[in-house]
Design an enzyme around this catalytic site. Sequence first.
Site, PDB file in Angstrom:
ATOM      1  N   ASP A   1      -2.006  -1.080  -3.661  1.00 49.44           N
ATOM      2  CA  ASP A   1      -2.301  -0.334  -4.888  1.00 49.44           C
ATOM      3  C   ASP A   1      -1.176  -0.514  -5.899  1.00 49.44           C
ATOM      4  O   ASP A   1      -0.156  -1.153  -5.622  1.00 49.44           O
ATOM      5  CB  ASP A   1      -2.545   1.148  -4.562  1.00 49.44           C
ATOM      6  CG  ASP A   1      -1.483   1.721  -3.643  1.00 49.44           C
ATOM      7  OD1 ASP A   1      -0.296   1.396  -3.867  1.00 49.44           O
ATOM      8  OD2 ASP A   1      -1.817   2.464  -2.689  1.00 49.44           O
TER       9      ASP A   1
ATOM     10  N   ASP B   1       0.858  -1.197   0.000  1.00 47.13           N
ATOM     11  CA  ASP B   1       0.000   0.000   0.000  1.00 47.13           C
ATOM     12  C   ASP B   1       0.890   1.242   0.000  1.00 47.13           C
ATOM     13  O   ASP B   1       1.693   1.433   0.915  1.00 47.13           O
ATOM     14  CB  ASP B   1      -0.877  -0.052   1.262  1.00 47.13           C
ATOM     15  CG  ASP B   1      -1.691   1.218   1.459  1.00 47.13           C
ATOM     16  OD1 ASP B   1      -1.943   1.920   0.460  1.00 47.13           O
ATOM     17  OD2 ASP B   1      -2.061   1.489   2.622  1.00 47.13           O
TER      18      ASP B   1
ATOM     19  N   ASP C   1     -10.377 -15.131 -16.464  1.00 50.93           N
ATOM     20  CA  ASP C   1     -11.191 -15.543 -15.318  1.00 50.93           C
ATOM     21  C   ASP C   1     -12.361 -16.412 -15.792  1.00 50.93           C
ATOM     22  O   ASP C   1     -13.032 -16.075 -16.779  1.00 50.93           O
ATOM     23  CB  ASP C   1     -11.725 -14.277 -14.631  1.00 50.93           C
ATOM     24  CG  ASP C   1     -12.425 -14.574 -13.332  1.00 50.93           C
ATOM     25  OD1 ASP C   1     -11.768 -15.083 -12.418  1.00 50.93           O
ATOM     26  OD2 ASP C   1     -13.646 -14.302 -13.235  1.00 50.93           O
TER      27      ASP C   1
ATOM     28  N   GLU D   1      -8.142 -19.785 -16.454  1.00 52.38           N
ATOM     29  CA  GLU D   1      -8.587 -20.293 -15.164  1.00 52.38           C
ATOM     30  C   GLU D   1      -9.801 -21.156 -15.473  1.00 52.38           C
ATOM     31  O   GLU D   1     -10.909 -20.658 -15.625  1.00 52.38           O
ATOM     32  CB  GLU D   1      -8.962 -19.157 -14.210  1.00 52.38           C
ATOM     33  CG  GLU D   1      -9.248 -19.670 -12.818  1.00 52.38           C
ATOM     34  CD  GLU D   1     -10.599 -19.264 -12.272  1.00 52.38           C
ATOM     35  OE1 GLU D   1     -10.866 -19.558 -11.108  1.00 52.38           O
ATOM     36  OE2 GLU D   1     -11.404 -18.663 -13.006  1.00 52.38           O
TER      37      GLU D   1
ATOM     38  N   ASP E   1      -4.071   3.980   2.856  1.00 57.75           N
ATOM     39  CA  ASP E   1      -5.498   3.699   3.100  1.00 57.75           C
ATOM     40  C   ASP E   1      -5.726   2.244   3.520  1.00 57.75           C
ATOM     41  O   ASP E   1      -6.861   1.804   3.686  1.00 57.75           O
ATOM     42  CB  ASP E   1      -6.350   4.047   1.865  1.00 57.75           C
ATOM     43  CG  ASP E   1      -6.020   3.177   0.654  1.00 57.75           C
ATOM     44  OD1 ASP E   1      -5.106   2.333   0.748  1.00 57.75           O
ATOM     45  OD2 ASP E   1      -6.671   3.352  -0.391  1.00 57.75           O
TER      46      ASP E   1
END
Length: 557
Positions: free
Chosen positions: A47, A39, A214, A277, A43
Site C-alpha cells: 500500500d 504492506d 498506459d 508505454e 492485509d
Amino acid sequence: MTQELTSPSPAPQAPGTGRGPGWWRDAVIYQVYVRSFADSDGDGIGDLRGARERLPYLKDLGVDAVWLTPFYASPQADGGYDVADYRAVDPLFGTLQDADDLIRTAHDLGLRVIVDIVPNHTSDRHPWFQDPELSRQRYLFRPGKGESGELPPNDWESVFGGPAWTRTDRGDWYLHLFAPEQPDLNWDNPEVHTEFEAIMRFWLDLGVDGFRVDVAHGMIKAPGLPDIGHGAQAQLIGAQVLPFFDQDGVHAIHRAWRRLLDGYGDAHGRQVIGVAEAWAPTAERLALYVRPDELHQAFNFQFLNAPWQSDALRSVIDASLAATASVGAPTTWVLSNHDVVRHTTRLGGSLARARAATLLMLALPGSAYLYQGEELGLPEVTDLPDEVRQDPAFFRGGRATGAAGPGTDTESAPDGVAAAGGQDGFRDGCRVPLPWSGALPPYGFGPGGSWLPQPADWGGLTVAAQTGDPASTLELYRAALDLRRRLPGLGDGPMTWAPAPDGVLAFTRPGLLCTVNTLGHDVGLPAPGTPLLSSAPVTVDDATGRLPGDSCTWWAI
Ligand code: BGC
C-alpha cells in the site's frame, strides 16, 4: 467516490524545478508495483503507506524518481489497470491523504514521483460505462454481424485471449482490447479528451512529476475497425502496425498532452513529463512518440527483448540511439517490469547475465527504468499454484503480455525472448512481493502475509541480507548508481564503440570504457584502464584484462 485531503495545501515542489535541460533525460526511475512493494497494514497487499515508509531505501539506492503503478479505485480485474475512479485511491492501497503524504515525503528526499494514467480503457464499473446513455457515446459499441447480430463486429482478439468484443444485454457489442472488465474508450469523443486532461491536472496539482501513459499506442483505432484476417493477433503486436495499435492518430493526443504538461510546468516552475508505454514495430516508429512536441520518454522494449548476444545487443542499441537522436530525445532503457519475465530468469536463468545486463544498461546514454526487486537479483517465481493466480490472461487462456507487447508466451512470442523462462507465460511470477528482511515469508513485506506466496528460499535475497555484502546484487546496483551520479556525462552524453573480440562489446562514455562479455567463458583483452566496477571479479595481469564470462566491467580511462 470522492476523497478529500484532510489538510489541503500547496503542492510540494519537486527537486530542481523549472525548464532546463530536462531531468528525465538521464534519470534512473524505479518502478514501484504498489501491491507487492511493502504492506503497512497486514492485509498482505502492499500500500501507499508501506511505499512511503520505504522511500529512504530508494533514496539510498540512488534512484532519481519512482513510478507508482495504479493505486486508483478499481475492482482489480487487472491489477488496478481497470480504473473506476481516476481521482480516488482504492481502499486497498490507502487514501488520497496517503498519496499526498507519499509525494511530499518523496520530494523532501529529493525523489520525483511519476504515476500511471490509463487512457485506453476504464473499468466496466466506471460511472460512464454504468450509464447506458453515456456509455454509448464514450466507449466503442457496435452492432454485431450475422443474421441477428450474434457475431462480433470484427475479428479482433483481446490481448488476454478470446474475442476483443463482449455482447451486452441490449444485443450490441463493446470493444475491450484487454479484459471484458476493461472497455475501450471512444477517443473520437471530445469529452474523453477533456476528462483525461482534467485527471492529469488533478494529479499535477497534487504534486506528481509526470505520468506513465498506459497503452499509449492504443487509443485510436483504424476507421471502420477493419478485420485483421489473421488469428493469434497478440503475436503481431509490436511486430507490425495493427488497426488497433500504433495508429498514427494517437500522436495528436500526445501532442495535446505535451502542451498541457509544458504549460503546467511553465506556470508552476516544474518539469513534468509523460512516458509512453508504446509497442511499436520499429525503433523509428517508437521515436515518433518522443518527437519534441510529444511525450518525453518511451520505453525501449526492443532492448528488453534483445537476446544475450553481442551482435544483437549492439544492433538494438545502435538502432535505438539513432532513432531517438533523429528526434532529439534520449533513449529510455528497461530490462524488467510487471508484465514480463524478470531478466534474471529471462536471460537464461543467469544472475551473472542479469547483473551484466544491468551494468550495460546503466552505462548507456539516456534514462533507465528499474523494476522493484531487480536490485536484489530476484528471479521469476515459476511454481505458483493455480489457486493463487491473479493475472486475467491466465483465466482467459490468452497470452501473458500486459504491455500488449510481443507476448511472454515462450512458444509463440516472435522471438521467444521476453517470455523465456517464465512459468507458463503469465505475469504473476514477476509480481511476487518483495523480501525485505528475515529468514521466512513474508520476509518483512508487512505484518501479515503476502498476496502471492514468496519462495521459501528467499531469505538470502532480502534487502537486509544483501546490505553491506560487497558481492551482493544490491550493493552492485548501489555502486553503479553512485558512480552514475558522480561521473559527469555518463547519463545523457556521447557514446562511441571501441574495438573488441567476438562476443564482446566495448564502448566509451565520458571518462569510462564499458566492456560486456556475452560469452559463457573468460575473454582476455588489453586492459583498457583501471576497473571501476564489475558485475563479476575481473583481473588485470601484465596489462591484460580477463573478463569473466557473462560480465560487464566499467573501466576508468
Ligand atoms: C500494463 C498491463 C495491463 C495492460 C492493460 C499494460 O500496459 O502494463 O499491466 O494489463 O496495460 O491496461
